[in-house]
Design an enzyme around this catalytic site. Structure first.
Site, PDB file in Angstrom:
ATOM      1  N   SER A 197       0.786  -1.240   0.000  1.00 30.59           N
ATOM      2  CA  SER A 197       0.000   0.000   0.000  1.00 30.59           C
ATOM      3  C   SER A 197       0.814   1.283   0.000  1.00 30.59           C
ATOM      4  CB  SER A 197      -0.961   0.014   1.195  1.00 30.59           C
ATOM      5  OG  SER A 197      -2.146  -0.670   0.876  1.00 30.59           O
ATOM      6  N   LYS A 200       0.398   3.847  -2.749  1.00 29.37           N
ATOM      7  CA  LYS A 200      -0.638   4.887  -2.742  1.00 29.37           C
ATOM      8  C   LYS A 200      -0.028   6.289  -2.648  1.00 29.37           C
ATOM      9  CE  LYS A 200      -4.490   2.203  -0.759  1.00 29.37           C
ATOM     10  NZ  LYS A 200      -3.937   0.895  -0.434  1.00 29.37           N
ATOM     11  N   SER A 367      -5.844   4.021   4.014  1.00 26.53           N
ATOM     12  CA  SER A 367      -5.383   3.062   3.006  1.00 26.53           C
ATOM     13  C   SER A 367      -6.562   2.561   2.183  1.00 26.53           C
ATOM     14  CB  SER A 367      -4.644   1.895   3.667  1.00 26.53           C
ATOM     15  OG  SER A 367      -3.799   1.248   2.734  1.00 26.53           O
TER      16      SER A 367
END
Length: 529
Positions: A197, A200, A367
């Site tokens: 993640s 991102k 997230s």
């Protein structure tokens, strides 16, 4: 009397806010002081889980008390250091095994600001290969580095922590002073790794750069030329909620009444997106089918973030709910909603998302996989690429390259980090964070203000129990897949520096072993020494 933990957050926020204000006094923008109101609201909200392959939130841990932050006089003294820049400051596992990072060759380091050290190699590991027993070193061109002594101390501090067995055999790290652009520490920093993640950060930065922080995503209703059919058109806003959908129906009903119509057929248009609807991981509670029209990210429960049961056809569900709202507003809807194309006419009614700055912050704090995929596709549209996984990947890479960021070896197979084919380097992540801290680039500031606060907000709310020095002073994006654990963000040092860091680990034995090791690495940057 506030608890020590509260004082730590207050001191950290004060240091970050004052440093950012000092650096940005000549740069106009809506992020010129301290934490945003939205971030303070999130800090007060109940803890929520989220992110790539994150499990449901565990039971609240036994409260812990981090060590008190440095006293206010010490913090304020540190902030007088010239040339400093400030900022504002996932747990779980996946049920699917898979491969982790594989090195594909060295990349380039972050582009330095004027007067910064241009050294870009993989410091301490010139080959660019993942390190099994890392020996990170200060910047290679140490003779030209005014922070040579500081970098040497940093290497002595971080190298043993990076050797923690909990991080597995594949490790990469980079630490950069955001005020100067100097890389102070690197180990495998140019090695492409699976980011989970933490990708991102790149997704959000590309969207903000391509579209601007004030961009909003529209959902529209358009009438056919004969007035008999309405088309609900998705613009790619996964944050559309029942309240906004109901208001859109009310606005539509008023427009129809003004035209003398009380009966229509309803179509819905999702053609803005192309390519596969399902992520390569398949049906999954971490991500709804990626379509241009949906309500509440296709969630079938009351959750606002994290894993949840998802609709298999969120576009049709949204159109069906819209038809019910129209009927309640006095419009007769004939038949069931059906797929269609938007007529070439001005919309009867429109609803718009929150500004991109707010969407970006939410994506990072919680997230949010659905929102990350949506932002990647918005970037694709801005670049005239197909709004698909492949088109979004090309657009994100192109936008980062336009910012002169080190994209060698990077791959953006998706926007959320759920795809194990994603690759980024520690150099790229720290360069992105350094760009976001640049006073000349206020549009990128939500990249920093959206980062969870260690021990307090978002996906870091339950972290730093074993590394209390980082609580309130570290802000970072988490990344978790089976065998992959990552952390990238910022830390305020005792002498007032704002450091950008990225720590990436592959083939980790478990998140229970890797996450505390990552917390200790980042907390070491903020700990007195």
């Amino acid at each position: 009397m506030p608890e020590p933990r509260t004082w730590q957050l207050v001191a950290g926020s004060a240091a970050l806010g004052v440093a950012l204000a000092t650096a940005a006094v000549t740069a106009a923008g809506p992020w010129d002081s301290g934490q945003r109101t939205a971030e303070r609201a999130r800090a007060a909200a109940a803890r929520e889980a989220g992110g790539a392959h994150h499990a449901a939130a565990p039971a609240p841990p036994t409260p812990y008390r981090p060590a008190p932050a440095p006293s206010a006089p010490d913090v304020l003294t540190a902030l007088r250091t010239p040339g400093t820049t400030g900022s504002e400051g996932t747990t779980g596992t996946t049920g699917s095994e898979g491969t982790t990072a594989s090195g594909t060759g060295p990349g380039t380091g972050p582009e330095a600001r004027p007067g910064a050290d241009p050294s870009t190699g993989s410091v301490g590991n010139p080959s660019g290969n993942p390190v099994g027993n890392p020996s990170g070193t200060p910047a290679a061109d140490s003779a030209a580095d005014p922070d040579k002594a500081y970098a040497a101390k940093l290497a002595a501090l971080l190298t043993p922590l990076l050797a923690d067995p909990g991080l597995g055999p594949l490790r990469a790290a980079a630490v950069v002073d955001t005020a100067t652009g100097h890389r102070l520490y690197g180990a495998g920093a140019a090695t492409p790794m699976t980011p989970a993640s933490t990708i991102k950060i790149a997704t959000v930065a590309a969207a903000l750069s391509a579209l601007g922080p004030d961009h909003r995503i529209s959902t529209t209703v358009t009438s056919s030329p004969d007035g008999r059919t309405l088309t609900l058109t998705g613009g790619g806003d996964p944050t559309l909620d029942p309240a906004r959908l109901k208001a859109l129906a009310a606005d539509t009903a008023r427009a129809l009444t003004a035209r003398g119509r009380t009966s229509i057929r309803l179509a819905y248009d999702t053609s803005l997106y192309t390519g596969p609807v399902l992520h390569p991981i398949g049906p999954n509670e971490n991500l709804a089918p990626v379509v241009a029209l949906m309500t509440r990210e296709g969630r079938l429960d009351d959750s606002r973030s994290g894993p949840a049961p998802r609709s298999t056809d969120p576009a049709r569900d949204t159109a069906t709910a819209f038809a019910a709202h129209l009927a309640h507003a006095g419009v007769t809807v004939t038949g069931a909603p059906a797929p269609g194309r938007t007529p070439g006419a001005a919309p009867l009614a429109t609803t718009r998302s929150a500004p991109l700055a707010d969407l970006a912050e939410h994506t990072l704090t919680h997230s949010d996989n659905d929102l990350a995929e949506a932002l990647a596709r918005q970037t694709a549209l801005a670049h005239r690429e197909p709004a698909s996984f492949e088109g979004a990947g090309r657009a994100v890479r192109a936008e980062l390259a336009r910012l002169s960021l080190p994209v060698t070896g990077a791959r953006f197979a998706d926007g959320s980090g759920l795809d194990r084919r994603d690759r980024v380097t520690a150099d790229l992540l720290t360069a992105l964070l350094t760009r976001a801290a640049d006073p000349a680039r206020p549009a990128l500031r939500p990249v920093l203000t959206g980062l969870p606060v260690g021990g307090f907000t978002g996906t870091l709310a339950g972290r730093f129990a074993d590394a209390p020095a980082g609580a309130g002073l570290v802000r970072a994006k988490t990344g978790t897949l089976t065998g992959v654990n990552t952390l990238a963000g910022t830390a305020v040092t005792p002498d007032g520096r704002l450091l950008a860091f990225a720590f990436l680990a592959g083939n980790t034995p478990s998140p229970d072993a890797a996450q505390p090791a990552l917390d200790r690495l980042s907390a070491a940057l903020a700990a007195p020494r």
